[in-house]
Scaffold this motif. Structure first.
Motif, PDB file in Angstrom:
ATOM      1  N   VAL A 190       0.823  -1.209   0.000  1.00 20.15           N
ATOM      2  CA  VAL A 190       0.000   0.000   0.000  1.00 20.15           C
ATOM      3  C   VAL A 190       0.856   1.259   0.000  1.00 20.15           C
ATOM      4  O   VAL A 190       0.595   2.221  -0.742  1.00 20.15           O
ATOM      5  CB  VAL A 190      -0.951  -0.001   1.223  1.00 20.15           C
ATOM      6  CG1 VAL A 190      -1.608   1.369   1.407  1.00 20.15           C
ATOM      7  CG2 VAL A 190      -2.016  -1.078   1.064  1.00 20.15           C
ATOM      8  N   LEU A 191       1.920   1.275   0.798  1.00 23.06           N
ATOM      9  CA  LEU A 191       2.721   2.483   0.938  1.00 23.06           C
ATOM     10  C   LEU A 191       3.590   2.786  -0.288  1.00 23.06           C
ATOM     11  O   LEU A 191       4.217   3.844  -0.357  1.00 23.06           O
ATOM     12  CB  LEU A 191       3.603   2.394   2.187  1.00 23.06           C
ATOM     13  CG  LEU A 191       2.848   2.373   3.519  1.00 23.06           C
ATOM     14  CD1 LEU A 191       3.819   2.234   4.685  1.00 23.06           C
ATOM     15  CD2 LEU A 191       1.988   3.623   3.684  1.00 23.06           C
TER      16      LEU A 191
ATOM     17  N   ASN B  22      -2.756   2.415   8.066  1.00 23.16           N
ATOM     18  CA  ASN B  22      -3.067   2.488   9.502  1.00 23.16           C
ATOM     19  C   ASN B  22      -4.376   1.782   9.834  1.00 23.16           C
ATOM     20  O   ASN B  22      -4.485   1.102  10.867  1.00 23.16           O
ATOM     21  CB  ASN B  22      -3.125   3.942   9.964  1.00 23.16           C
ATOM     22  CG  ASN B  22      -1.752   4.586  10.027  1.00 23.16           C
ATOM     23  OD1 ASN B  22      -0.740   3.893  10.160  1.00 23.16           O
ATOM     24  ND2 ASN B  22      -1.698   5.908   9.928  1.00 23.16           N
ATOM     25  N   GLN B  23      -5.356   1.923   8.957  1.00 25.08           N
ATOM     26  CA  GLN B  23      -6.631   1.219   9.185  1.00 25.08           C
ATOM     27  C   GLN B  23      -6.418  -0.289   9.216  1.00 25.08           C
ATOM     28  O   GLN B  23      -6.972  -0.994  10.073  1.00 25.08           O
ATOM     29  CB  GLN B  23      -7.632   1.581   8.092  1.00 25.08           C
ATOM     30  CG  GLN B  23      -8.200   2.987   8.179  1.00 25.08           C
ATOM     31  CD  GLN B  23      -9.274   3.216   7.135  1.00 25.08           C
ATOM     32  OE1 GLN B  23     -10.143   2.358   6.913  1.00 25.08           O
ATOM     33  NE2 GLN B  23      -9.220   4.368   6.468  1.00 25.08           N
ATOM     34  N   LEU B  24      -5.615  -0.772   8.279  1.00 26.76           N
ATOM     35  CA  LEU B  24      -5.326  -2.215   8.256  1.00 26.76           C
ATOM     36  C   LEU B  24      -4.564  -2.634   9.506  1.00 26.76           C
ATOM     37  O   LEU B  24      -4.857  -3.668  10.123  1.00 26.76           O
ATOM     38  CB  LEU B  24      -4.518  -2.555   6.994  1.00 26.76           C
ATOM     39  CG  LEU B  24      -5.278  -2.500   5.659  1.00 26.76           C
ATOM     40  CD1 LEU B  24      -4.300  -2.502   4.492  1.00 26.76           C
ATOM     41  CD2 LEU B  24      -6.237  -3.682   5.547  1.00 26.76           C
ATOM     42  N   GLN B  25      -3.587  -1.839   9.883  1.00 26.08           N
ATOM     43  CA  GLN B  25      -2.778  -2.148  11.056  1.00 26.08           C
ATOM     44  C   GLN B  25      -3.639  -2.246  12.315  1.00 26.08           C
ATOM     45  O   GLN B  25      -3.439  -3.115  13.160  1.00 26.08           O
ATOM     46  CB  GLN B  25      -1.707  -1.074  11.240  1.00 26.08           C
ATOM     47  CG  GLN B  25      -0.768  -1.303  12.420  1.00 26.08           C
ATOM     48  CD  GLN B  25       0.129  -2.519  12.222  1.00 26.08           C
ATOM     49  OE1 GLN B  25       0.770  -2.651  11.179  1.00 26.08           O
ATOM     50  NE2 GLN B  25       0.146  -3.404  13.197  1.00 26.08           N
ATOM     51  N   HIS B  26      -4.618  -1.360  12.418  1.00 24.78           N
ATOM     52  CA  HIS B  26      -5.441  -1.301  13.620  1.00 24.78           C
ATOM     53  C   HIS B  26      -6.443  -2.452  13.715  1.00 24.78           C
ATOM     54  O   HIS B  26      -7.058  -2.633  14.762  1.00 24.78           O
ATOM     55  CB  HIS B  26      -6.169   0.043  13.695  1.00 24.78           C
ATOM     56  CG  HIS B  26      -5.248   1.209  13.854  1.00 24.78           C
ATOM     57  ND1 HIS B  26      -5.573   2.489  13.428  1.00 24.78           N
ATOM     58  CD2 HIS B  26      -3.991   1.296  14.367  1.00 24.78           C
ATOM     59  CE1 HIS B  26      -4.555   3.296  13.681  1.00 24.78           C
ATOM     60  NE2 HIS B  26      -3.588   2.597  14.254  1.00 24.78           N
TER      61      HIS B  26
ATOM     62  N   TYR C   6      -2.309  -9.657   4.098  1.00 23.93           N
ATOM     63  CA  TYR C   6      -1.793  -8.563   4.929  1.00 23.93           C
ATOM     64  C   TYR C   6      -0.310  -8.345   4.646  1.00 23.93           C
ATOM     65  O   TYR C   6       0.164  -7.202   4.533  1.00 23.93           O
ATOM     66  CB  TYR C   6      -2.005  -8.882   6.409  1.00 23.93           C
ATOM     67  CG  TYR C   6      -3.340  -8.428   6.967  1.00 23.93           C
ATOM     68  CD1 TYR C   6      -3.456  -7.232   7.662  1.00 23.93           C
ATOM     69  CD2 TYR C   6      -4.480  -9.200   6.810  1.00 23.93           C
ATOM     70  CE1 TYR C   6      -4.667  -6.815   8.191  1.00 23.93           C
ATOM     71  CE2 TYR C   6      -5.711  -8.798   7.331  1.00 23.93           C
ATOM     72  CZ  TYR C   6      -5.799  -7.599   8.018  1.00 23.93           C
ATOM     73  OH  TYR C   6      -7.002  -7.191   8.534  1.00 23.93           O
ATOM     74  N   ASP C   7       0.433  -9.440   4.529  1.00 21.54           N
ATOM     75  CA  ASP C   7       1.871  -9.357   4.268  1.00 21.54           C
ATOM     76  C   ASP C   7       2.141  -8.678   2.924  1.00 21.54           C
ATOM     77  O   ASP C   7       2.993  -7.787   2.815  1.00 21.54           O
ATOM     78  CB  ASP C   7       2.465 -10.761   4.295  1.00 21.54           C
ATOM     79  CG  ASP C   7       3.951 -10.779   3.978  1.00 21.54           C
ATOM     80  OD1 ASP C   7       4.664  -9.853   4.411  1.00 21.54           O
ATOM     81  OD2 ASP C   7       4.390 -11.714   3.284  1.00 21.54           O
ATOM     82  N   ARG C   8       1.388  -9.061   1.884  1.00 19.29           N
ATOM     83  CA  ARG C   8       1.605  -8.492   0.560  1.00 19.29           C
ATOM     84  C   ARG C   8       1.289  -7.000   0.521  1.00 19.29           C
ATOM     85  O   ARG C   8       1.843  -6.260  -0.296  1.00 19.29           O
ATOM     86  CB  ARG C   8       0.758  -9.235  -0.487  1.00 19.29           C
ATOM     87  CG  ARG C   8       1.191 -10.664  -0.735  1.00 19.29           C
ATOM     88  CD  ARG C   8       0.574 -11.224  -2.017  1.00 19.29           C
ATOM     89  NE  ARG C   8      -0.870 -11.317  -1.947  1.00 19.29           N
ATOM     90  CZ  ARG C   8      -1.546 -12.389  -1.535  1.00 19.29           C
ATOM     91  NH1 ARG C   8      -0.878 -13.473  -1.132  1.00 19.29           N
ATOM     92  NH2 ARG C   8      -2.866 -12.408  -1.515  1.00 19.29           N
ATOM     93  N   LEU C   9       0.389  -6.571   1.403  1.00 17.16           N
ATOM     94  CA  LEU C   9       0.048  -5.148   1.452  1.00 17.16           C
ATOM     95  C   LEU C   9       1.054  -4.341   2.255  1.00 17.16           C
ATOM     96  O   LEU C   9       0.931  -3.119   2.372  1.00 17.16           O
ATOM     97  CB  LEU C   9      -1.354  -4.970   2.039  1.00 17.16           C
ATOM     98  CG  LEU C   9      -2.505  -5.504   1.179  1.00 17.16           C
ATOM     99  CD1 LEU C   9      -3.829  -5.319   1.895  1.00 17.16           C
ATOM    100  CD2 LEU C   9      -2.549  -4.839  -0.183  1.00 17.16           C
ATOM    101  N   GLY C  10       2.054  -5.031   2.817  1.00 15.14           N
ATOM    102  CA  GLY C  10       3.128  -4.329   3.496  1.00 15.14           C
ATOM    103  C   GLY C  10       3.067  -4.366   5.004  1.00 15.14           C
ATOM    104  O   GLY C  10       3.840  -3.671   5.677  1.00 15.14           O
ATOM    105  N   LEU C  11       2.168  -5.211   5.570  1.00 10.73           N
ATOM    106  CA  LEU C  11       2.076  -5.310   7.019  1.00 10.73           C
ATOM    107  C   LEU C  11       2.893  -6.500   7.523  1.00 10.73           C
ATOM    108  O   LEU C  11       3.521  -7.207   6.743  1.00 10.73           O
ATOM    109  CB  LEU C  11       0.611  -5.414   7.448  1.00 10.73           C
ATOM    110  CG  LEU C  11      -0.133  -4.077   7.223  1.00 10.73           C
ATOM    111  CD1 LEU C  11      -0.990  -4.161   5.979  1.00 10.73           C
ATOM    112  CD2 LEU C  11      -0.962  -3.694   8.431  1.00 10.73           C
TER     113      LEU C  11
END
Length: 639
Positions: A295-296, A327-331, A620-625
């Protein structure tokens, strides 16, 4: 201008599509059109020639036609019908025959002349079938063709039983059924092995001659094939795509069946959007997945080249949008599904207080709890919450006959070993064997057999819940009355189902309720069980203060997973927790190796669950988390 906007929105759609809020509204609209056709023909002293379909899709249409006949005097005296298809071989009196279906859902309740009803004959000798199919075509032609053809659609894209590979000019004929079609019919026949391998069907060419064609589809599980049929290239691999060649066809859908069409799934590709928080999150995740970028790392050029320039202009710069979605995903990620005690919960999916919550997990079948949220189940117990589990149905139709016999044989041997009289048990056992030897597909088991099968699933559920750490007094077996029919087709929900649920909820007074939100369950039990819970909570909310502090979380996993943009709580699982969840699922031995009703997924339930949990973590990992072994996902339901 409005016309131009609509054309722009639907530019990916290659035929006419009308979408209604729900299937009940849509079914009434179709029935009204059929009624109007019949009345118009009556005024001209002509017959109305209808092509009819079977299956779950047209049931609501037929129910409304019956109502129009009974309450508004709609007559069917001038109606001649031709059904699309019939299994072969098939006796007309069999529960699974389309003769039985049409009689039960329509013909027995209206004034149609029996001589005007035509359904392919599944009893004929195969040597005569070719001539019979030709005669079927000739009867339709002699009446001037079909005025209106009603269609459903199978998940292979079949219309009628015209499976992939069917020719666009095909006529009425004997066909071989696709394996997926037979799997979808397995529940009606008590197992796929009992589903006929062949069927008689009108051909695509026959259907095409109708002056009007309406194809109906309801529910999320039909959405993927509807997208292919409406927006895909014409191909024999998806026979319904041939309907794109007709100027007289209309697809009538509910919102769920239409949900993957471009104008609903990715509307930014066809129109300006109202960029709500949910829409923005969905679009950015879609963009990242489409470009296979975190995402970033998404750029303004990425937004502009993929229909999201409006978002970039209105809410940019894009890097700020990226950070917001990240941040929304992280939360959503939390290792504390019951809330983290004494922590700031502003950015956490669950409340910190009370530190120790009362949680109740509702499981529609006796294994949905551990299959769908076994890791979270164990985590809640480990973290000291008061966890209850409620098994809403007995699941007694999903046990193999030989397993039931095996358990009774065990009981007989045990009685003998301790010197107990087992004469009555032996008599029951012999009656069970005699019944099973003569049993026909989907025949209702005797009470004794249903009891044994229910006991098997009950002891497995107890074993799984104990393994998760739940004390016996917190394990509840509800045996909701709607399910206890012994049939694959269940009763409608009644007041007793809701009352029993209210009683249990009021006893526990939970701060958390977990319920199955896997409404793609092909057997329909999940949605029924959820609606019972929802009705109970809504009623209790009117009188009980504790309900105001109760949150309702939906889980999935047995059949499908939530889309990433929908997830509001993601509970990561370590490799060891994945193994603990697997062991909890293994307690359900009757569902191991070969479940009675596995759906169209050949994988065992524990494999499905692990694969889906790992894929959620990978997304989640592929999106950068952060990279986790697996994740269980939840969505909060506001009631």
């Amino acid at each position: 201008m409005a016309r131009l906007n609509l054309l722009e929105e639907t530019r990916y759609e290659k035929l006419a599509v009308t979408v209604y809020p729900d299937q009940h509204t849509a079914a009434k609209k179709v029935a009204a059109r059929i009624a109007a056709l019949i009345k118009n023909k009556q005024e001209r002293n002509e017959n109305a020639v209808l092509g009819l379909a079977t299956g779950a899709t047209p049931v609501g249409v037929y129910a409304e036609l019956v109502r129009l006949h009974r309450e508004e005097g709609l007559s069917f005296q001038n109606v001649i019908t031709f059904n699309l298809d019939e299994y072969y071989p098939m006796q007309p009196t069999a529960a699974q025959s389309y003769v039985t279906f049409m009689n039960e859902n329509l013909f027995n309740h209206i004034d149609i002349k029996k001589s005007n009803v035509h359904i392919p004959d599944g009893t004929l000798d195969q040597d005569y079938l070719q001539a019979y199919c030709f005669e079927y075509e000739q009867k339709i032609n002699a009446l001037g063709g079909l005025d209106l053809q009603i269609l459903g659609i199978g998940r292979t894209g079949h219309i009628g039983f015209n499976e992939p590979g069917s020719a666009p000019n095909s006529g009425t004929r004997l066909v071989t059924l696709d394996d997926l079609t037979r799997a979808d019919a397995a529940r009606d026949f008590g197992g796929k092995e009992n589903v006929p391998t062949k069927a008689i069907t009108m051909g695509i060419g026959t259907i095409f001659k109708a002056r009007e064609i309406i194809l109906m589809a309801w529910s999320q599980k039909k959405a993927p094939i509807i997208k292919k049929a409406v927006e895909g290239e014409i191909s024999g691999d998806v026979p319904a795509t041939y309907l794109q060649l007709s100027d007289h066809v209309e697809f009538i859908l509910d919102q769920d069946a239409a949900s993957l069409l471009t104008r609903f799934d990715t509307p930014w590709l066809v129109k300006d959007c109202e960029w709500t928080k949910q829409m923005k999150k969905k679009a950015v995740i879609w963009l990242a997945e489409t470009l296979q970028k975190p995402v970033l790392k998404l750029t303004e050029e990425d937004y502009n080249n993929h229909g999201m320039a409006q978002l970039a202009v209105e809410q940019g710069p894009v890097y700020n949008i990226n950070i917001d979605i990240f941040n929304q995903l992280q939360h959503t990620i939390t290792g504390w599904p019951g809330g983290k005690p004494h922590a700031d919960d502003n950015q956490r999916p669950e409340r910190a207080q009370p530190a120790k919550k009362r949680s109740i997990i509702f499981s529609p079948h006796p294994d949905d709890d551990v299959i769908s949220m076994g890791g979270t189940f164990i985590r809640l117990v480990d973290q000291g919450h008061e966890v209850h589990v409620a098994y809403q149905t007995s699941g007694n139709t999903a046990v193999w006959d030989d397993d039931a016999l095996r358990f009774v044989e065990f009981a007989i041997d045990f009685n003998q070993s301790i010197g107990e009289d087992d004469s009555k048990l032996k008599t029951i056992y012999e009656d069970m064997r005699v019944f099973m030897e003569k049993k026909v597909p989907n025949q209702v088991d005797t009470k004794e057999i249903l009891d044994v099968k229910g006991f098997i699933r009950k002891t497995e559920a107890i074993s799984g819940a104990r393994y998760a750490g739940v004390p016996d007094e917190n394990i509840h077996f509800m045996a909701l009355p709607f399910y206890e029919t012994g049939k694959t087709k269940k009763n409608s929900v009644g007041e007793e189902d809701i009352r029993l649920t209210m009683e249990l909820l009021n006893k526990v007074k939970p701060q958390q309720v977990f319920a199955a939100g896997d409404f793609a369950d092909p057997h329909g039990t999940h949605i029924v069980c959820f609606n019972i819970i929802l009705a109970a909570l809504q009623r209790l909310k009117q009188t009980e203060d504790w309900v105001k502090d109760c949150w309702l979380w939906l889980y999935r996993g047995a059949w499908h997973e939530f889309e990433l943009y929908e997830i509001e709580m993601a509970v990561p699982l370590s490799p060891q927790e994945v193994l603990r969840k697997r062991n909890a699922i293994f307690k359900h031995q009757s569902q191991k190796d070969r479940a009675v009703f596995p759906g169209d997924d050949a994988r065992e339930f524990w494999v499905r669950a692990e694969d889906r949990n790992r894929e959620t973590a990978s997304q989640y990992d592929r999106l950068g988390l952060a990279e986790y072994e697996a994740m269980e996902a939840f969505v909060r339901y506001q009631f």
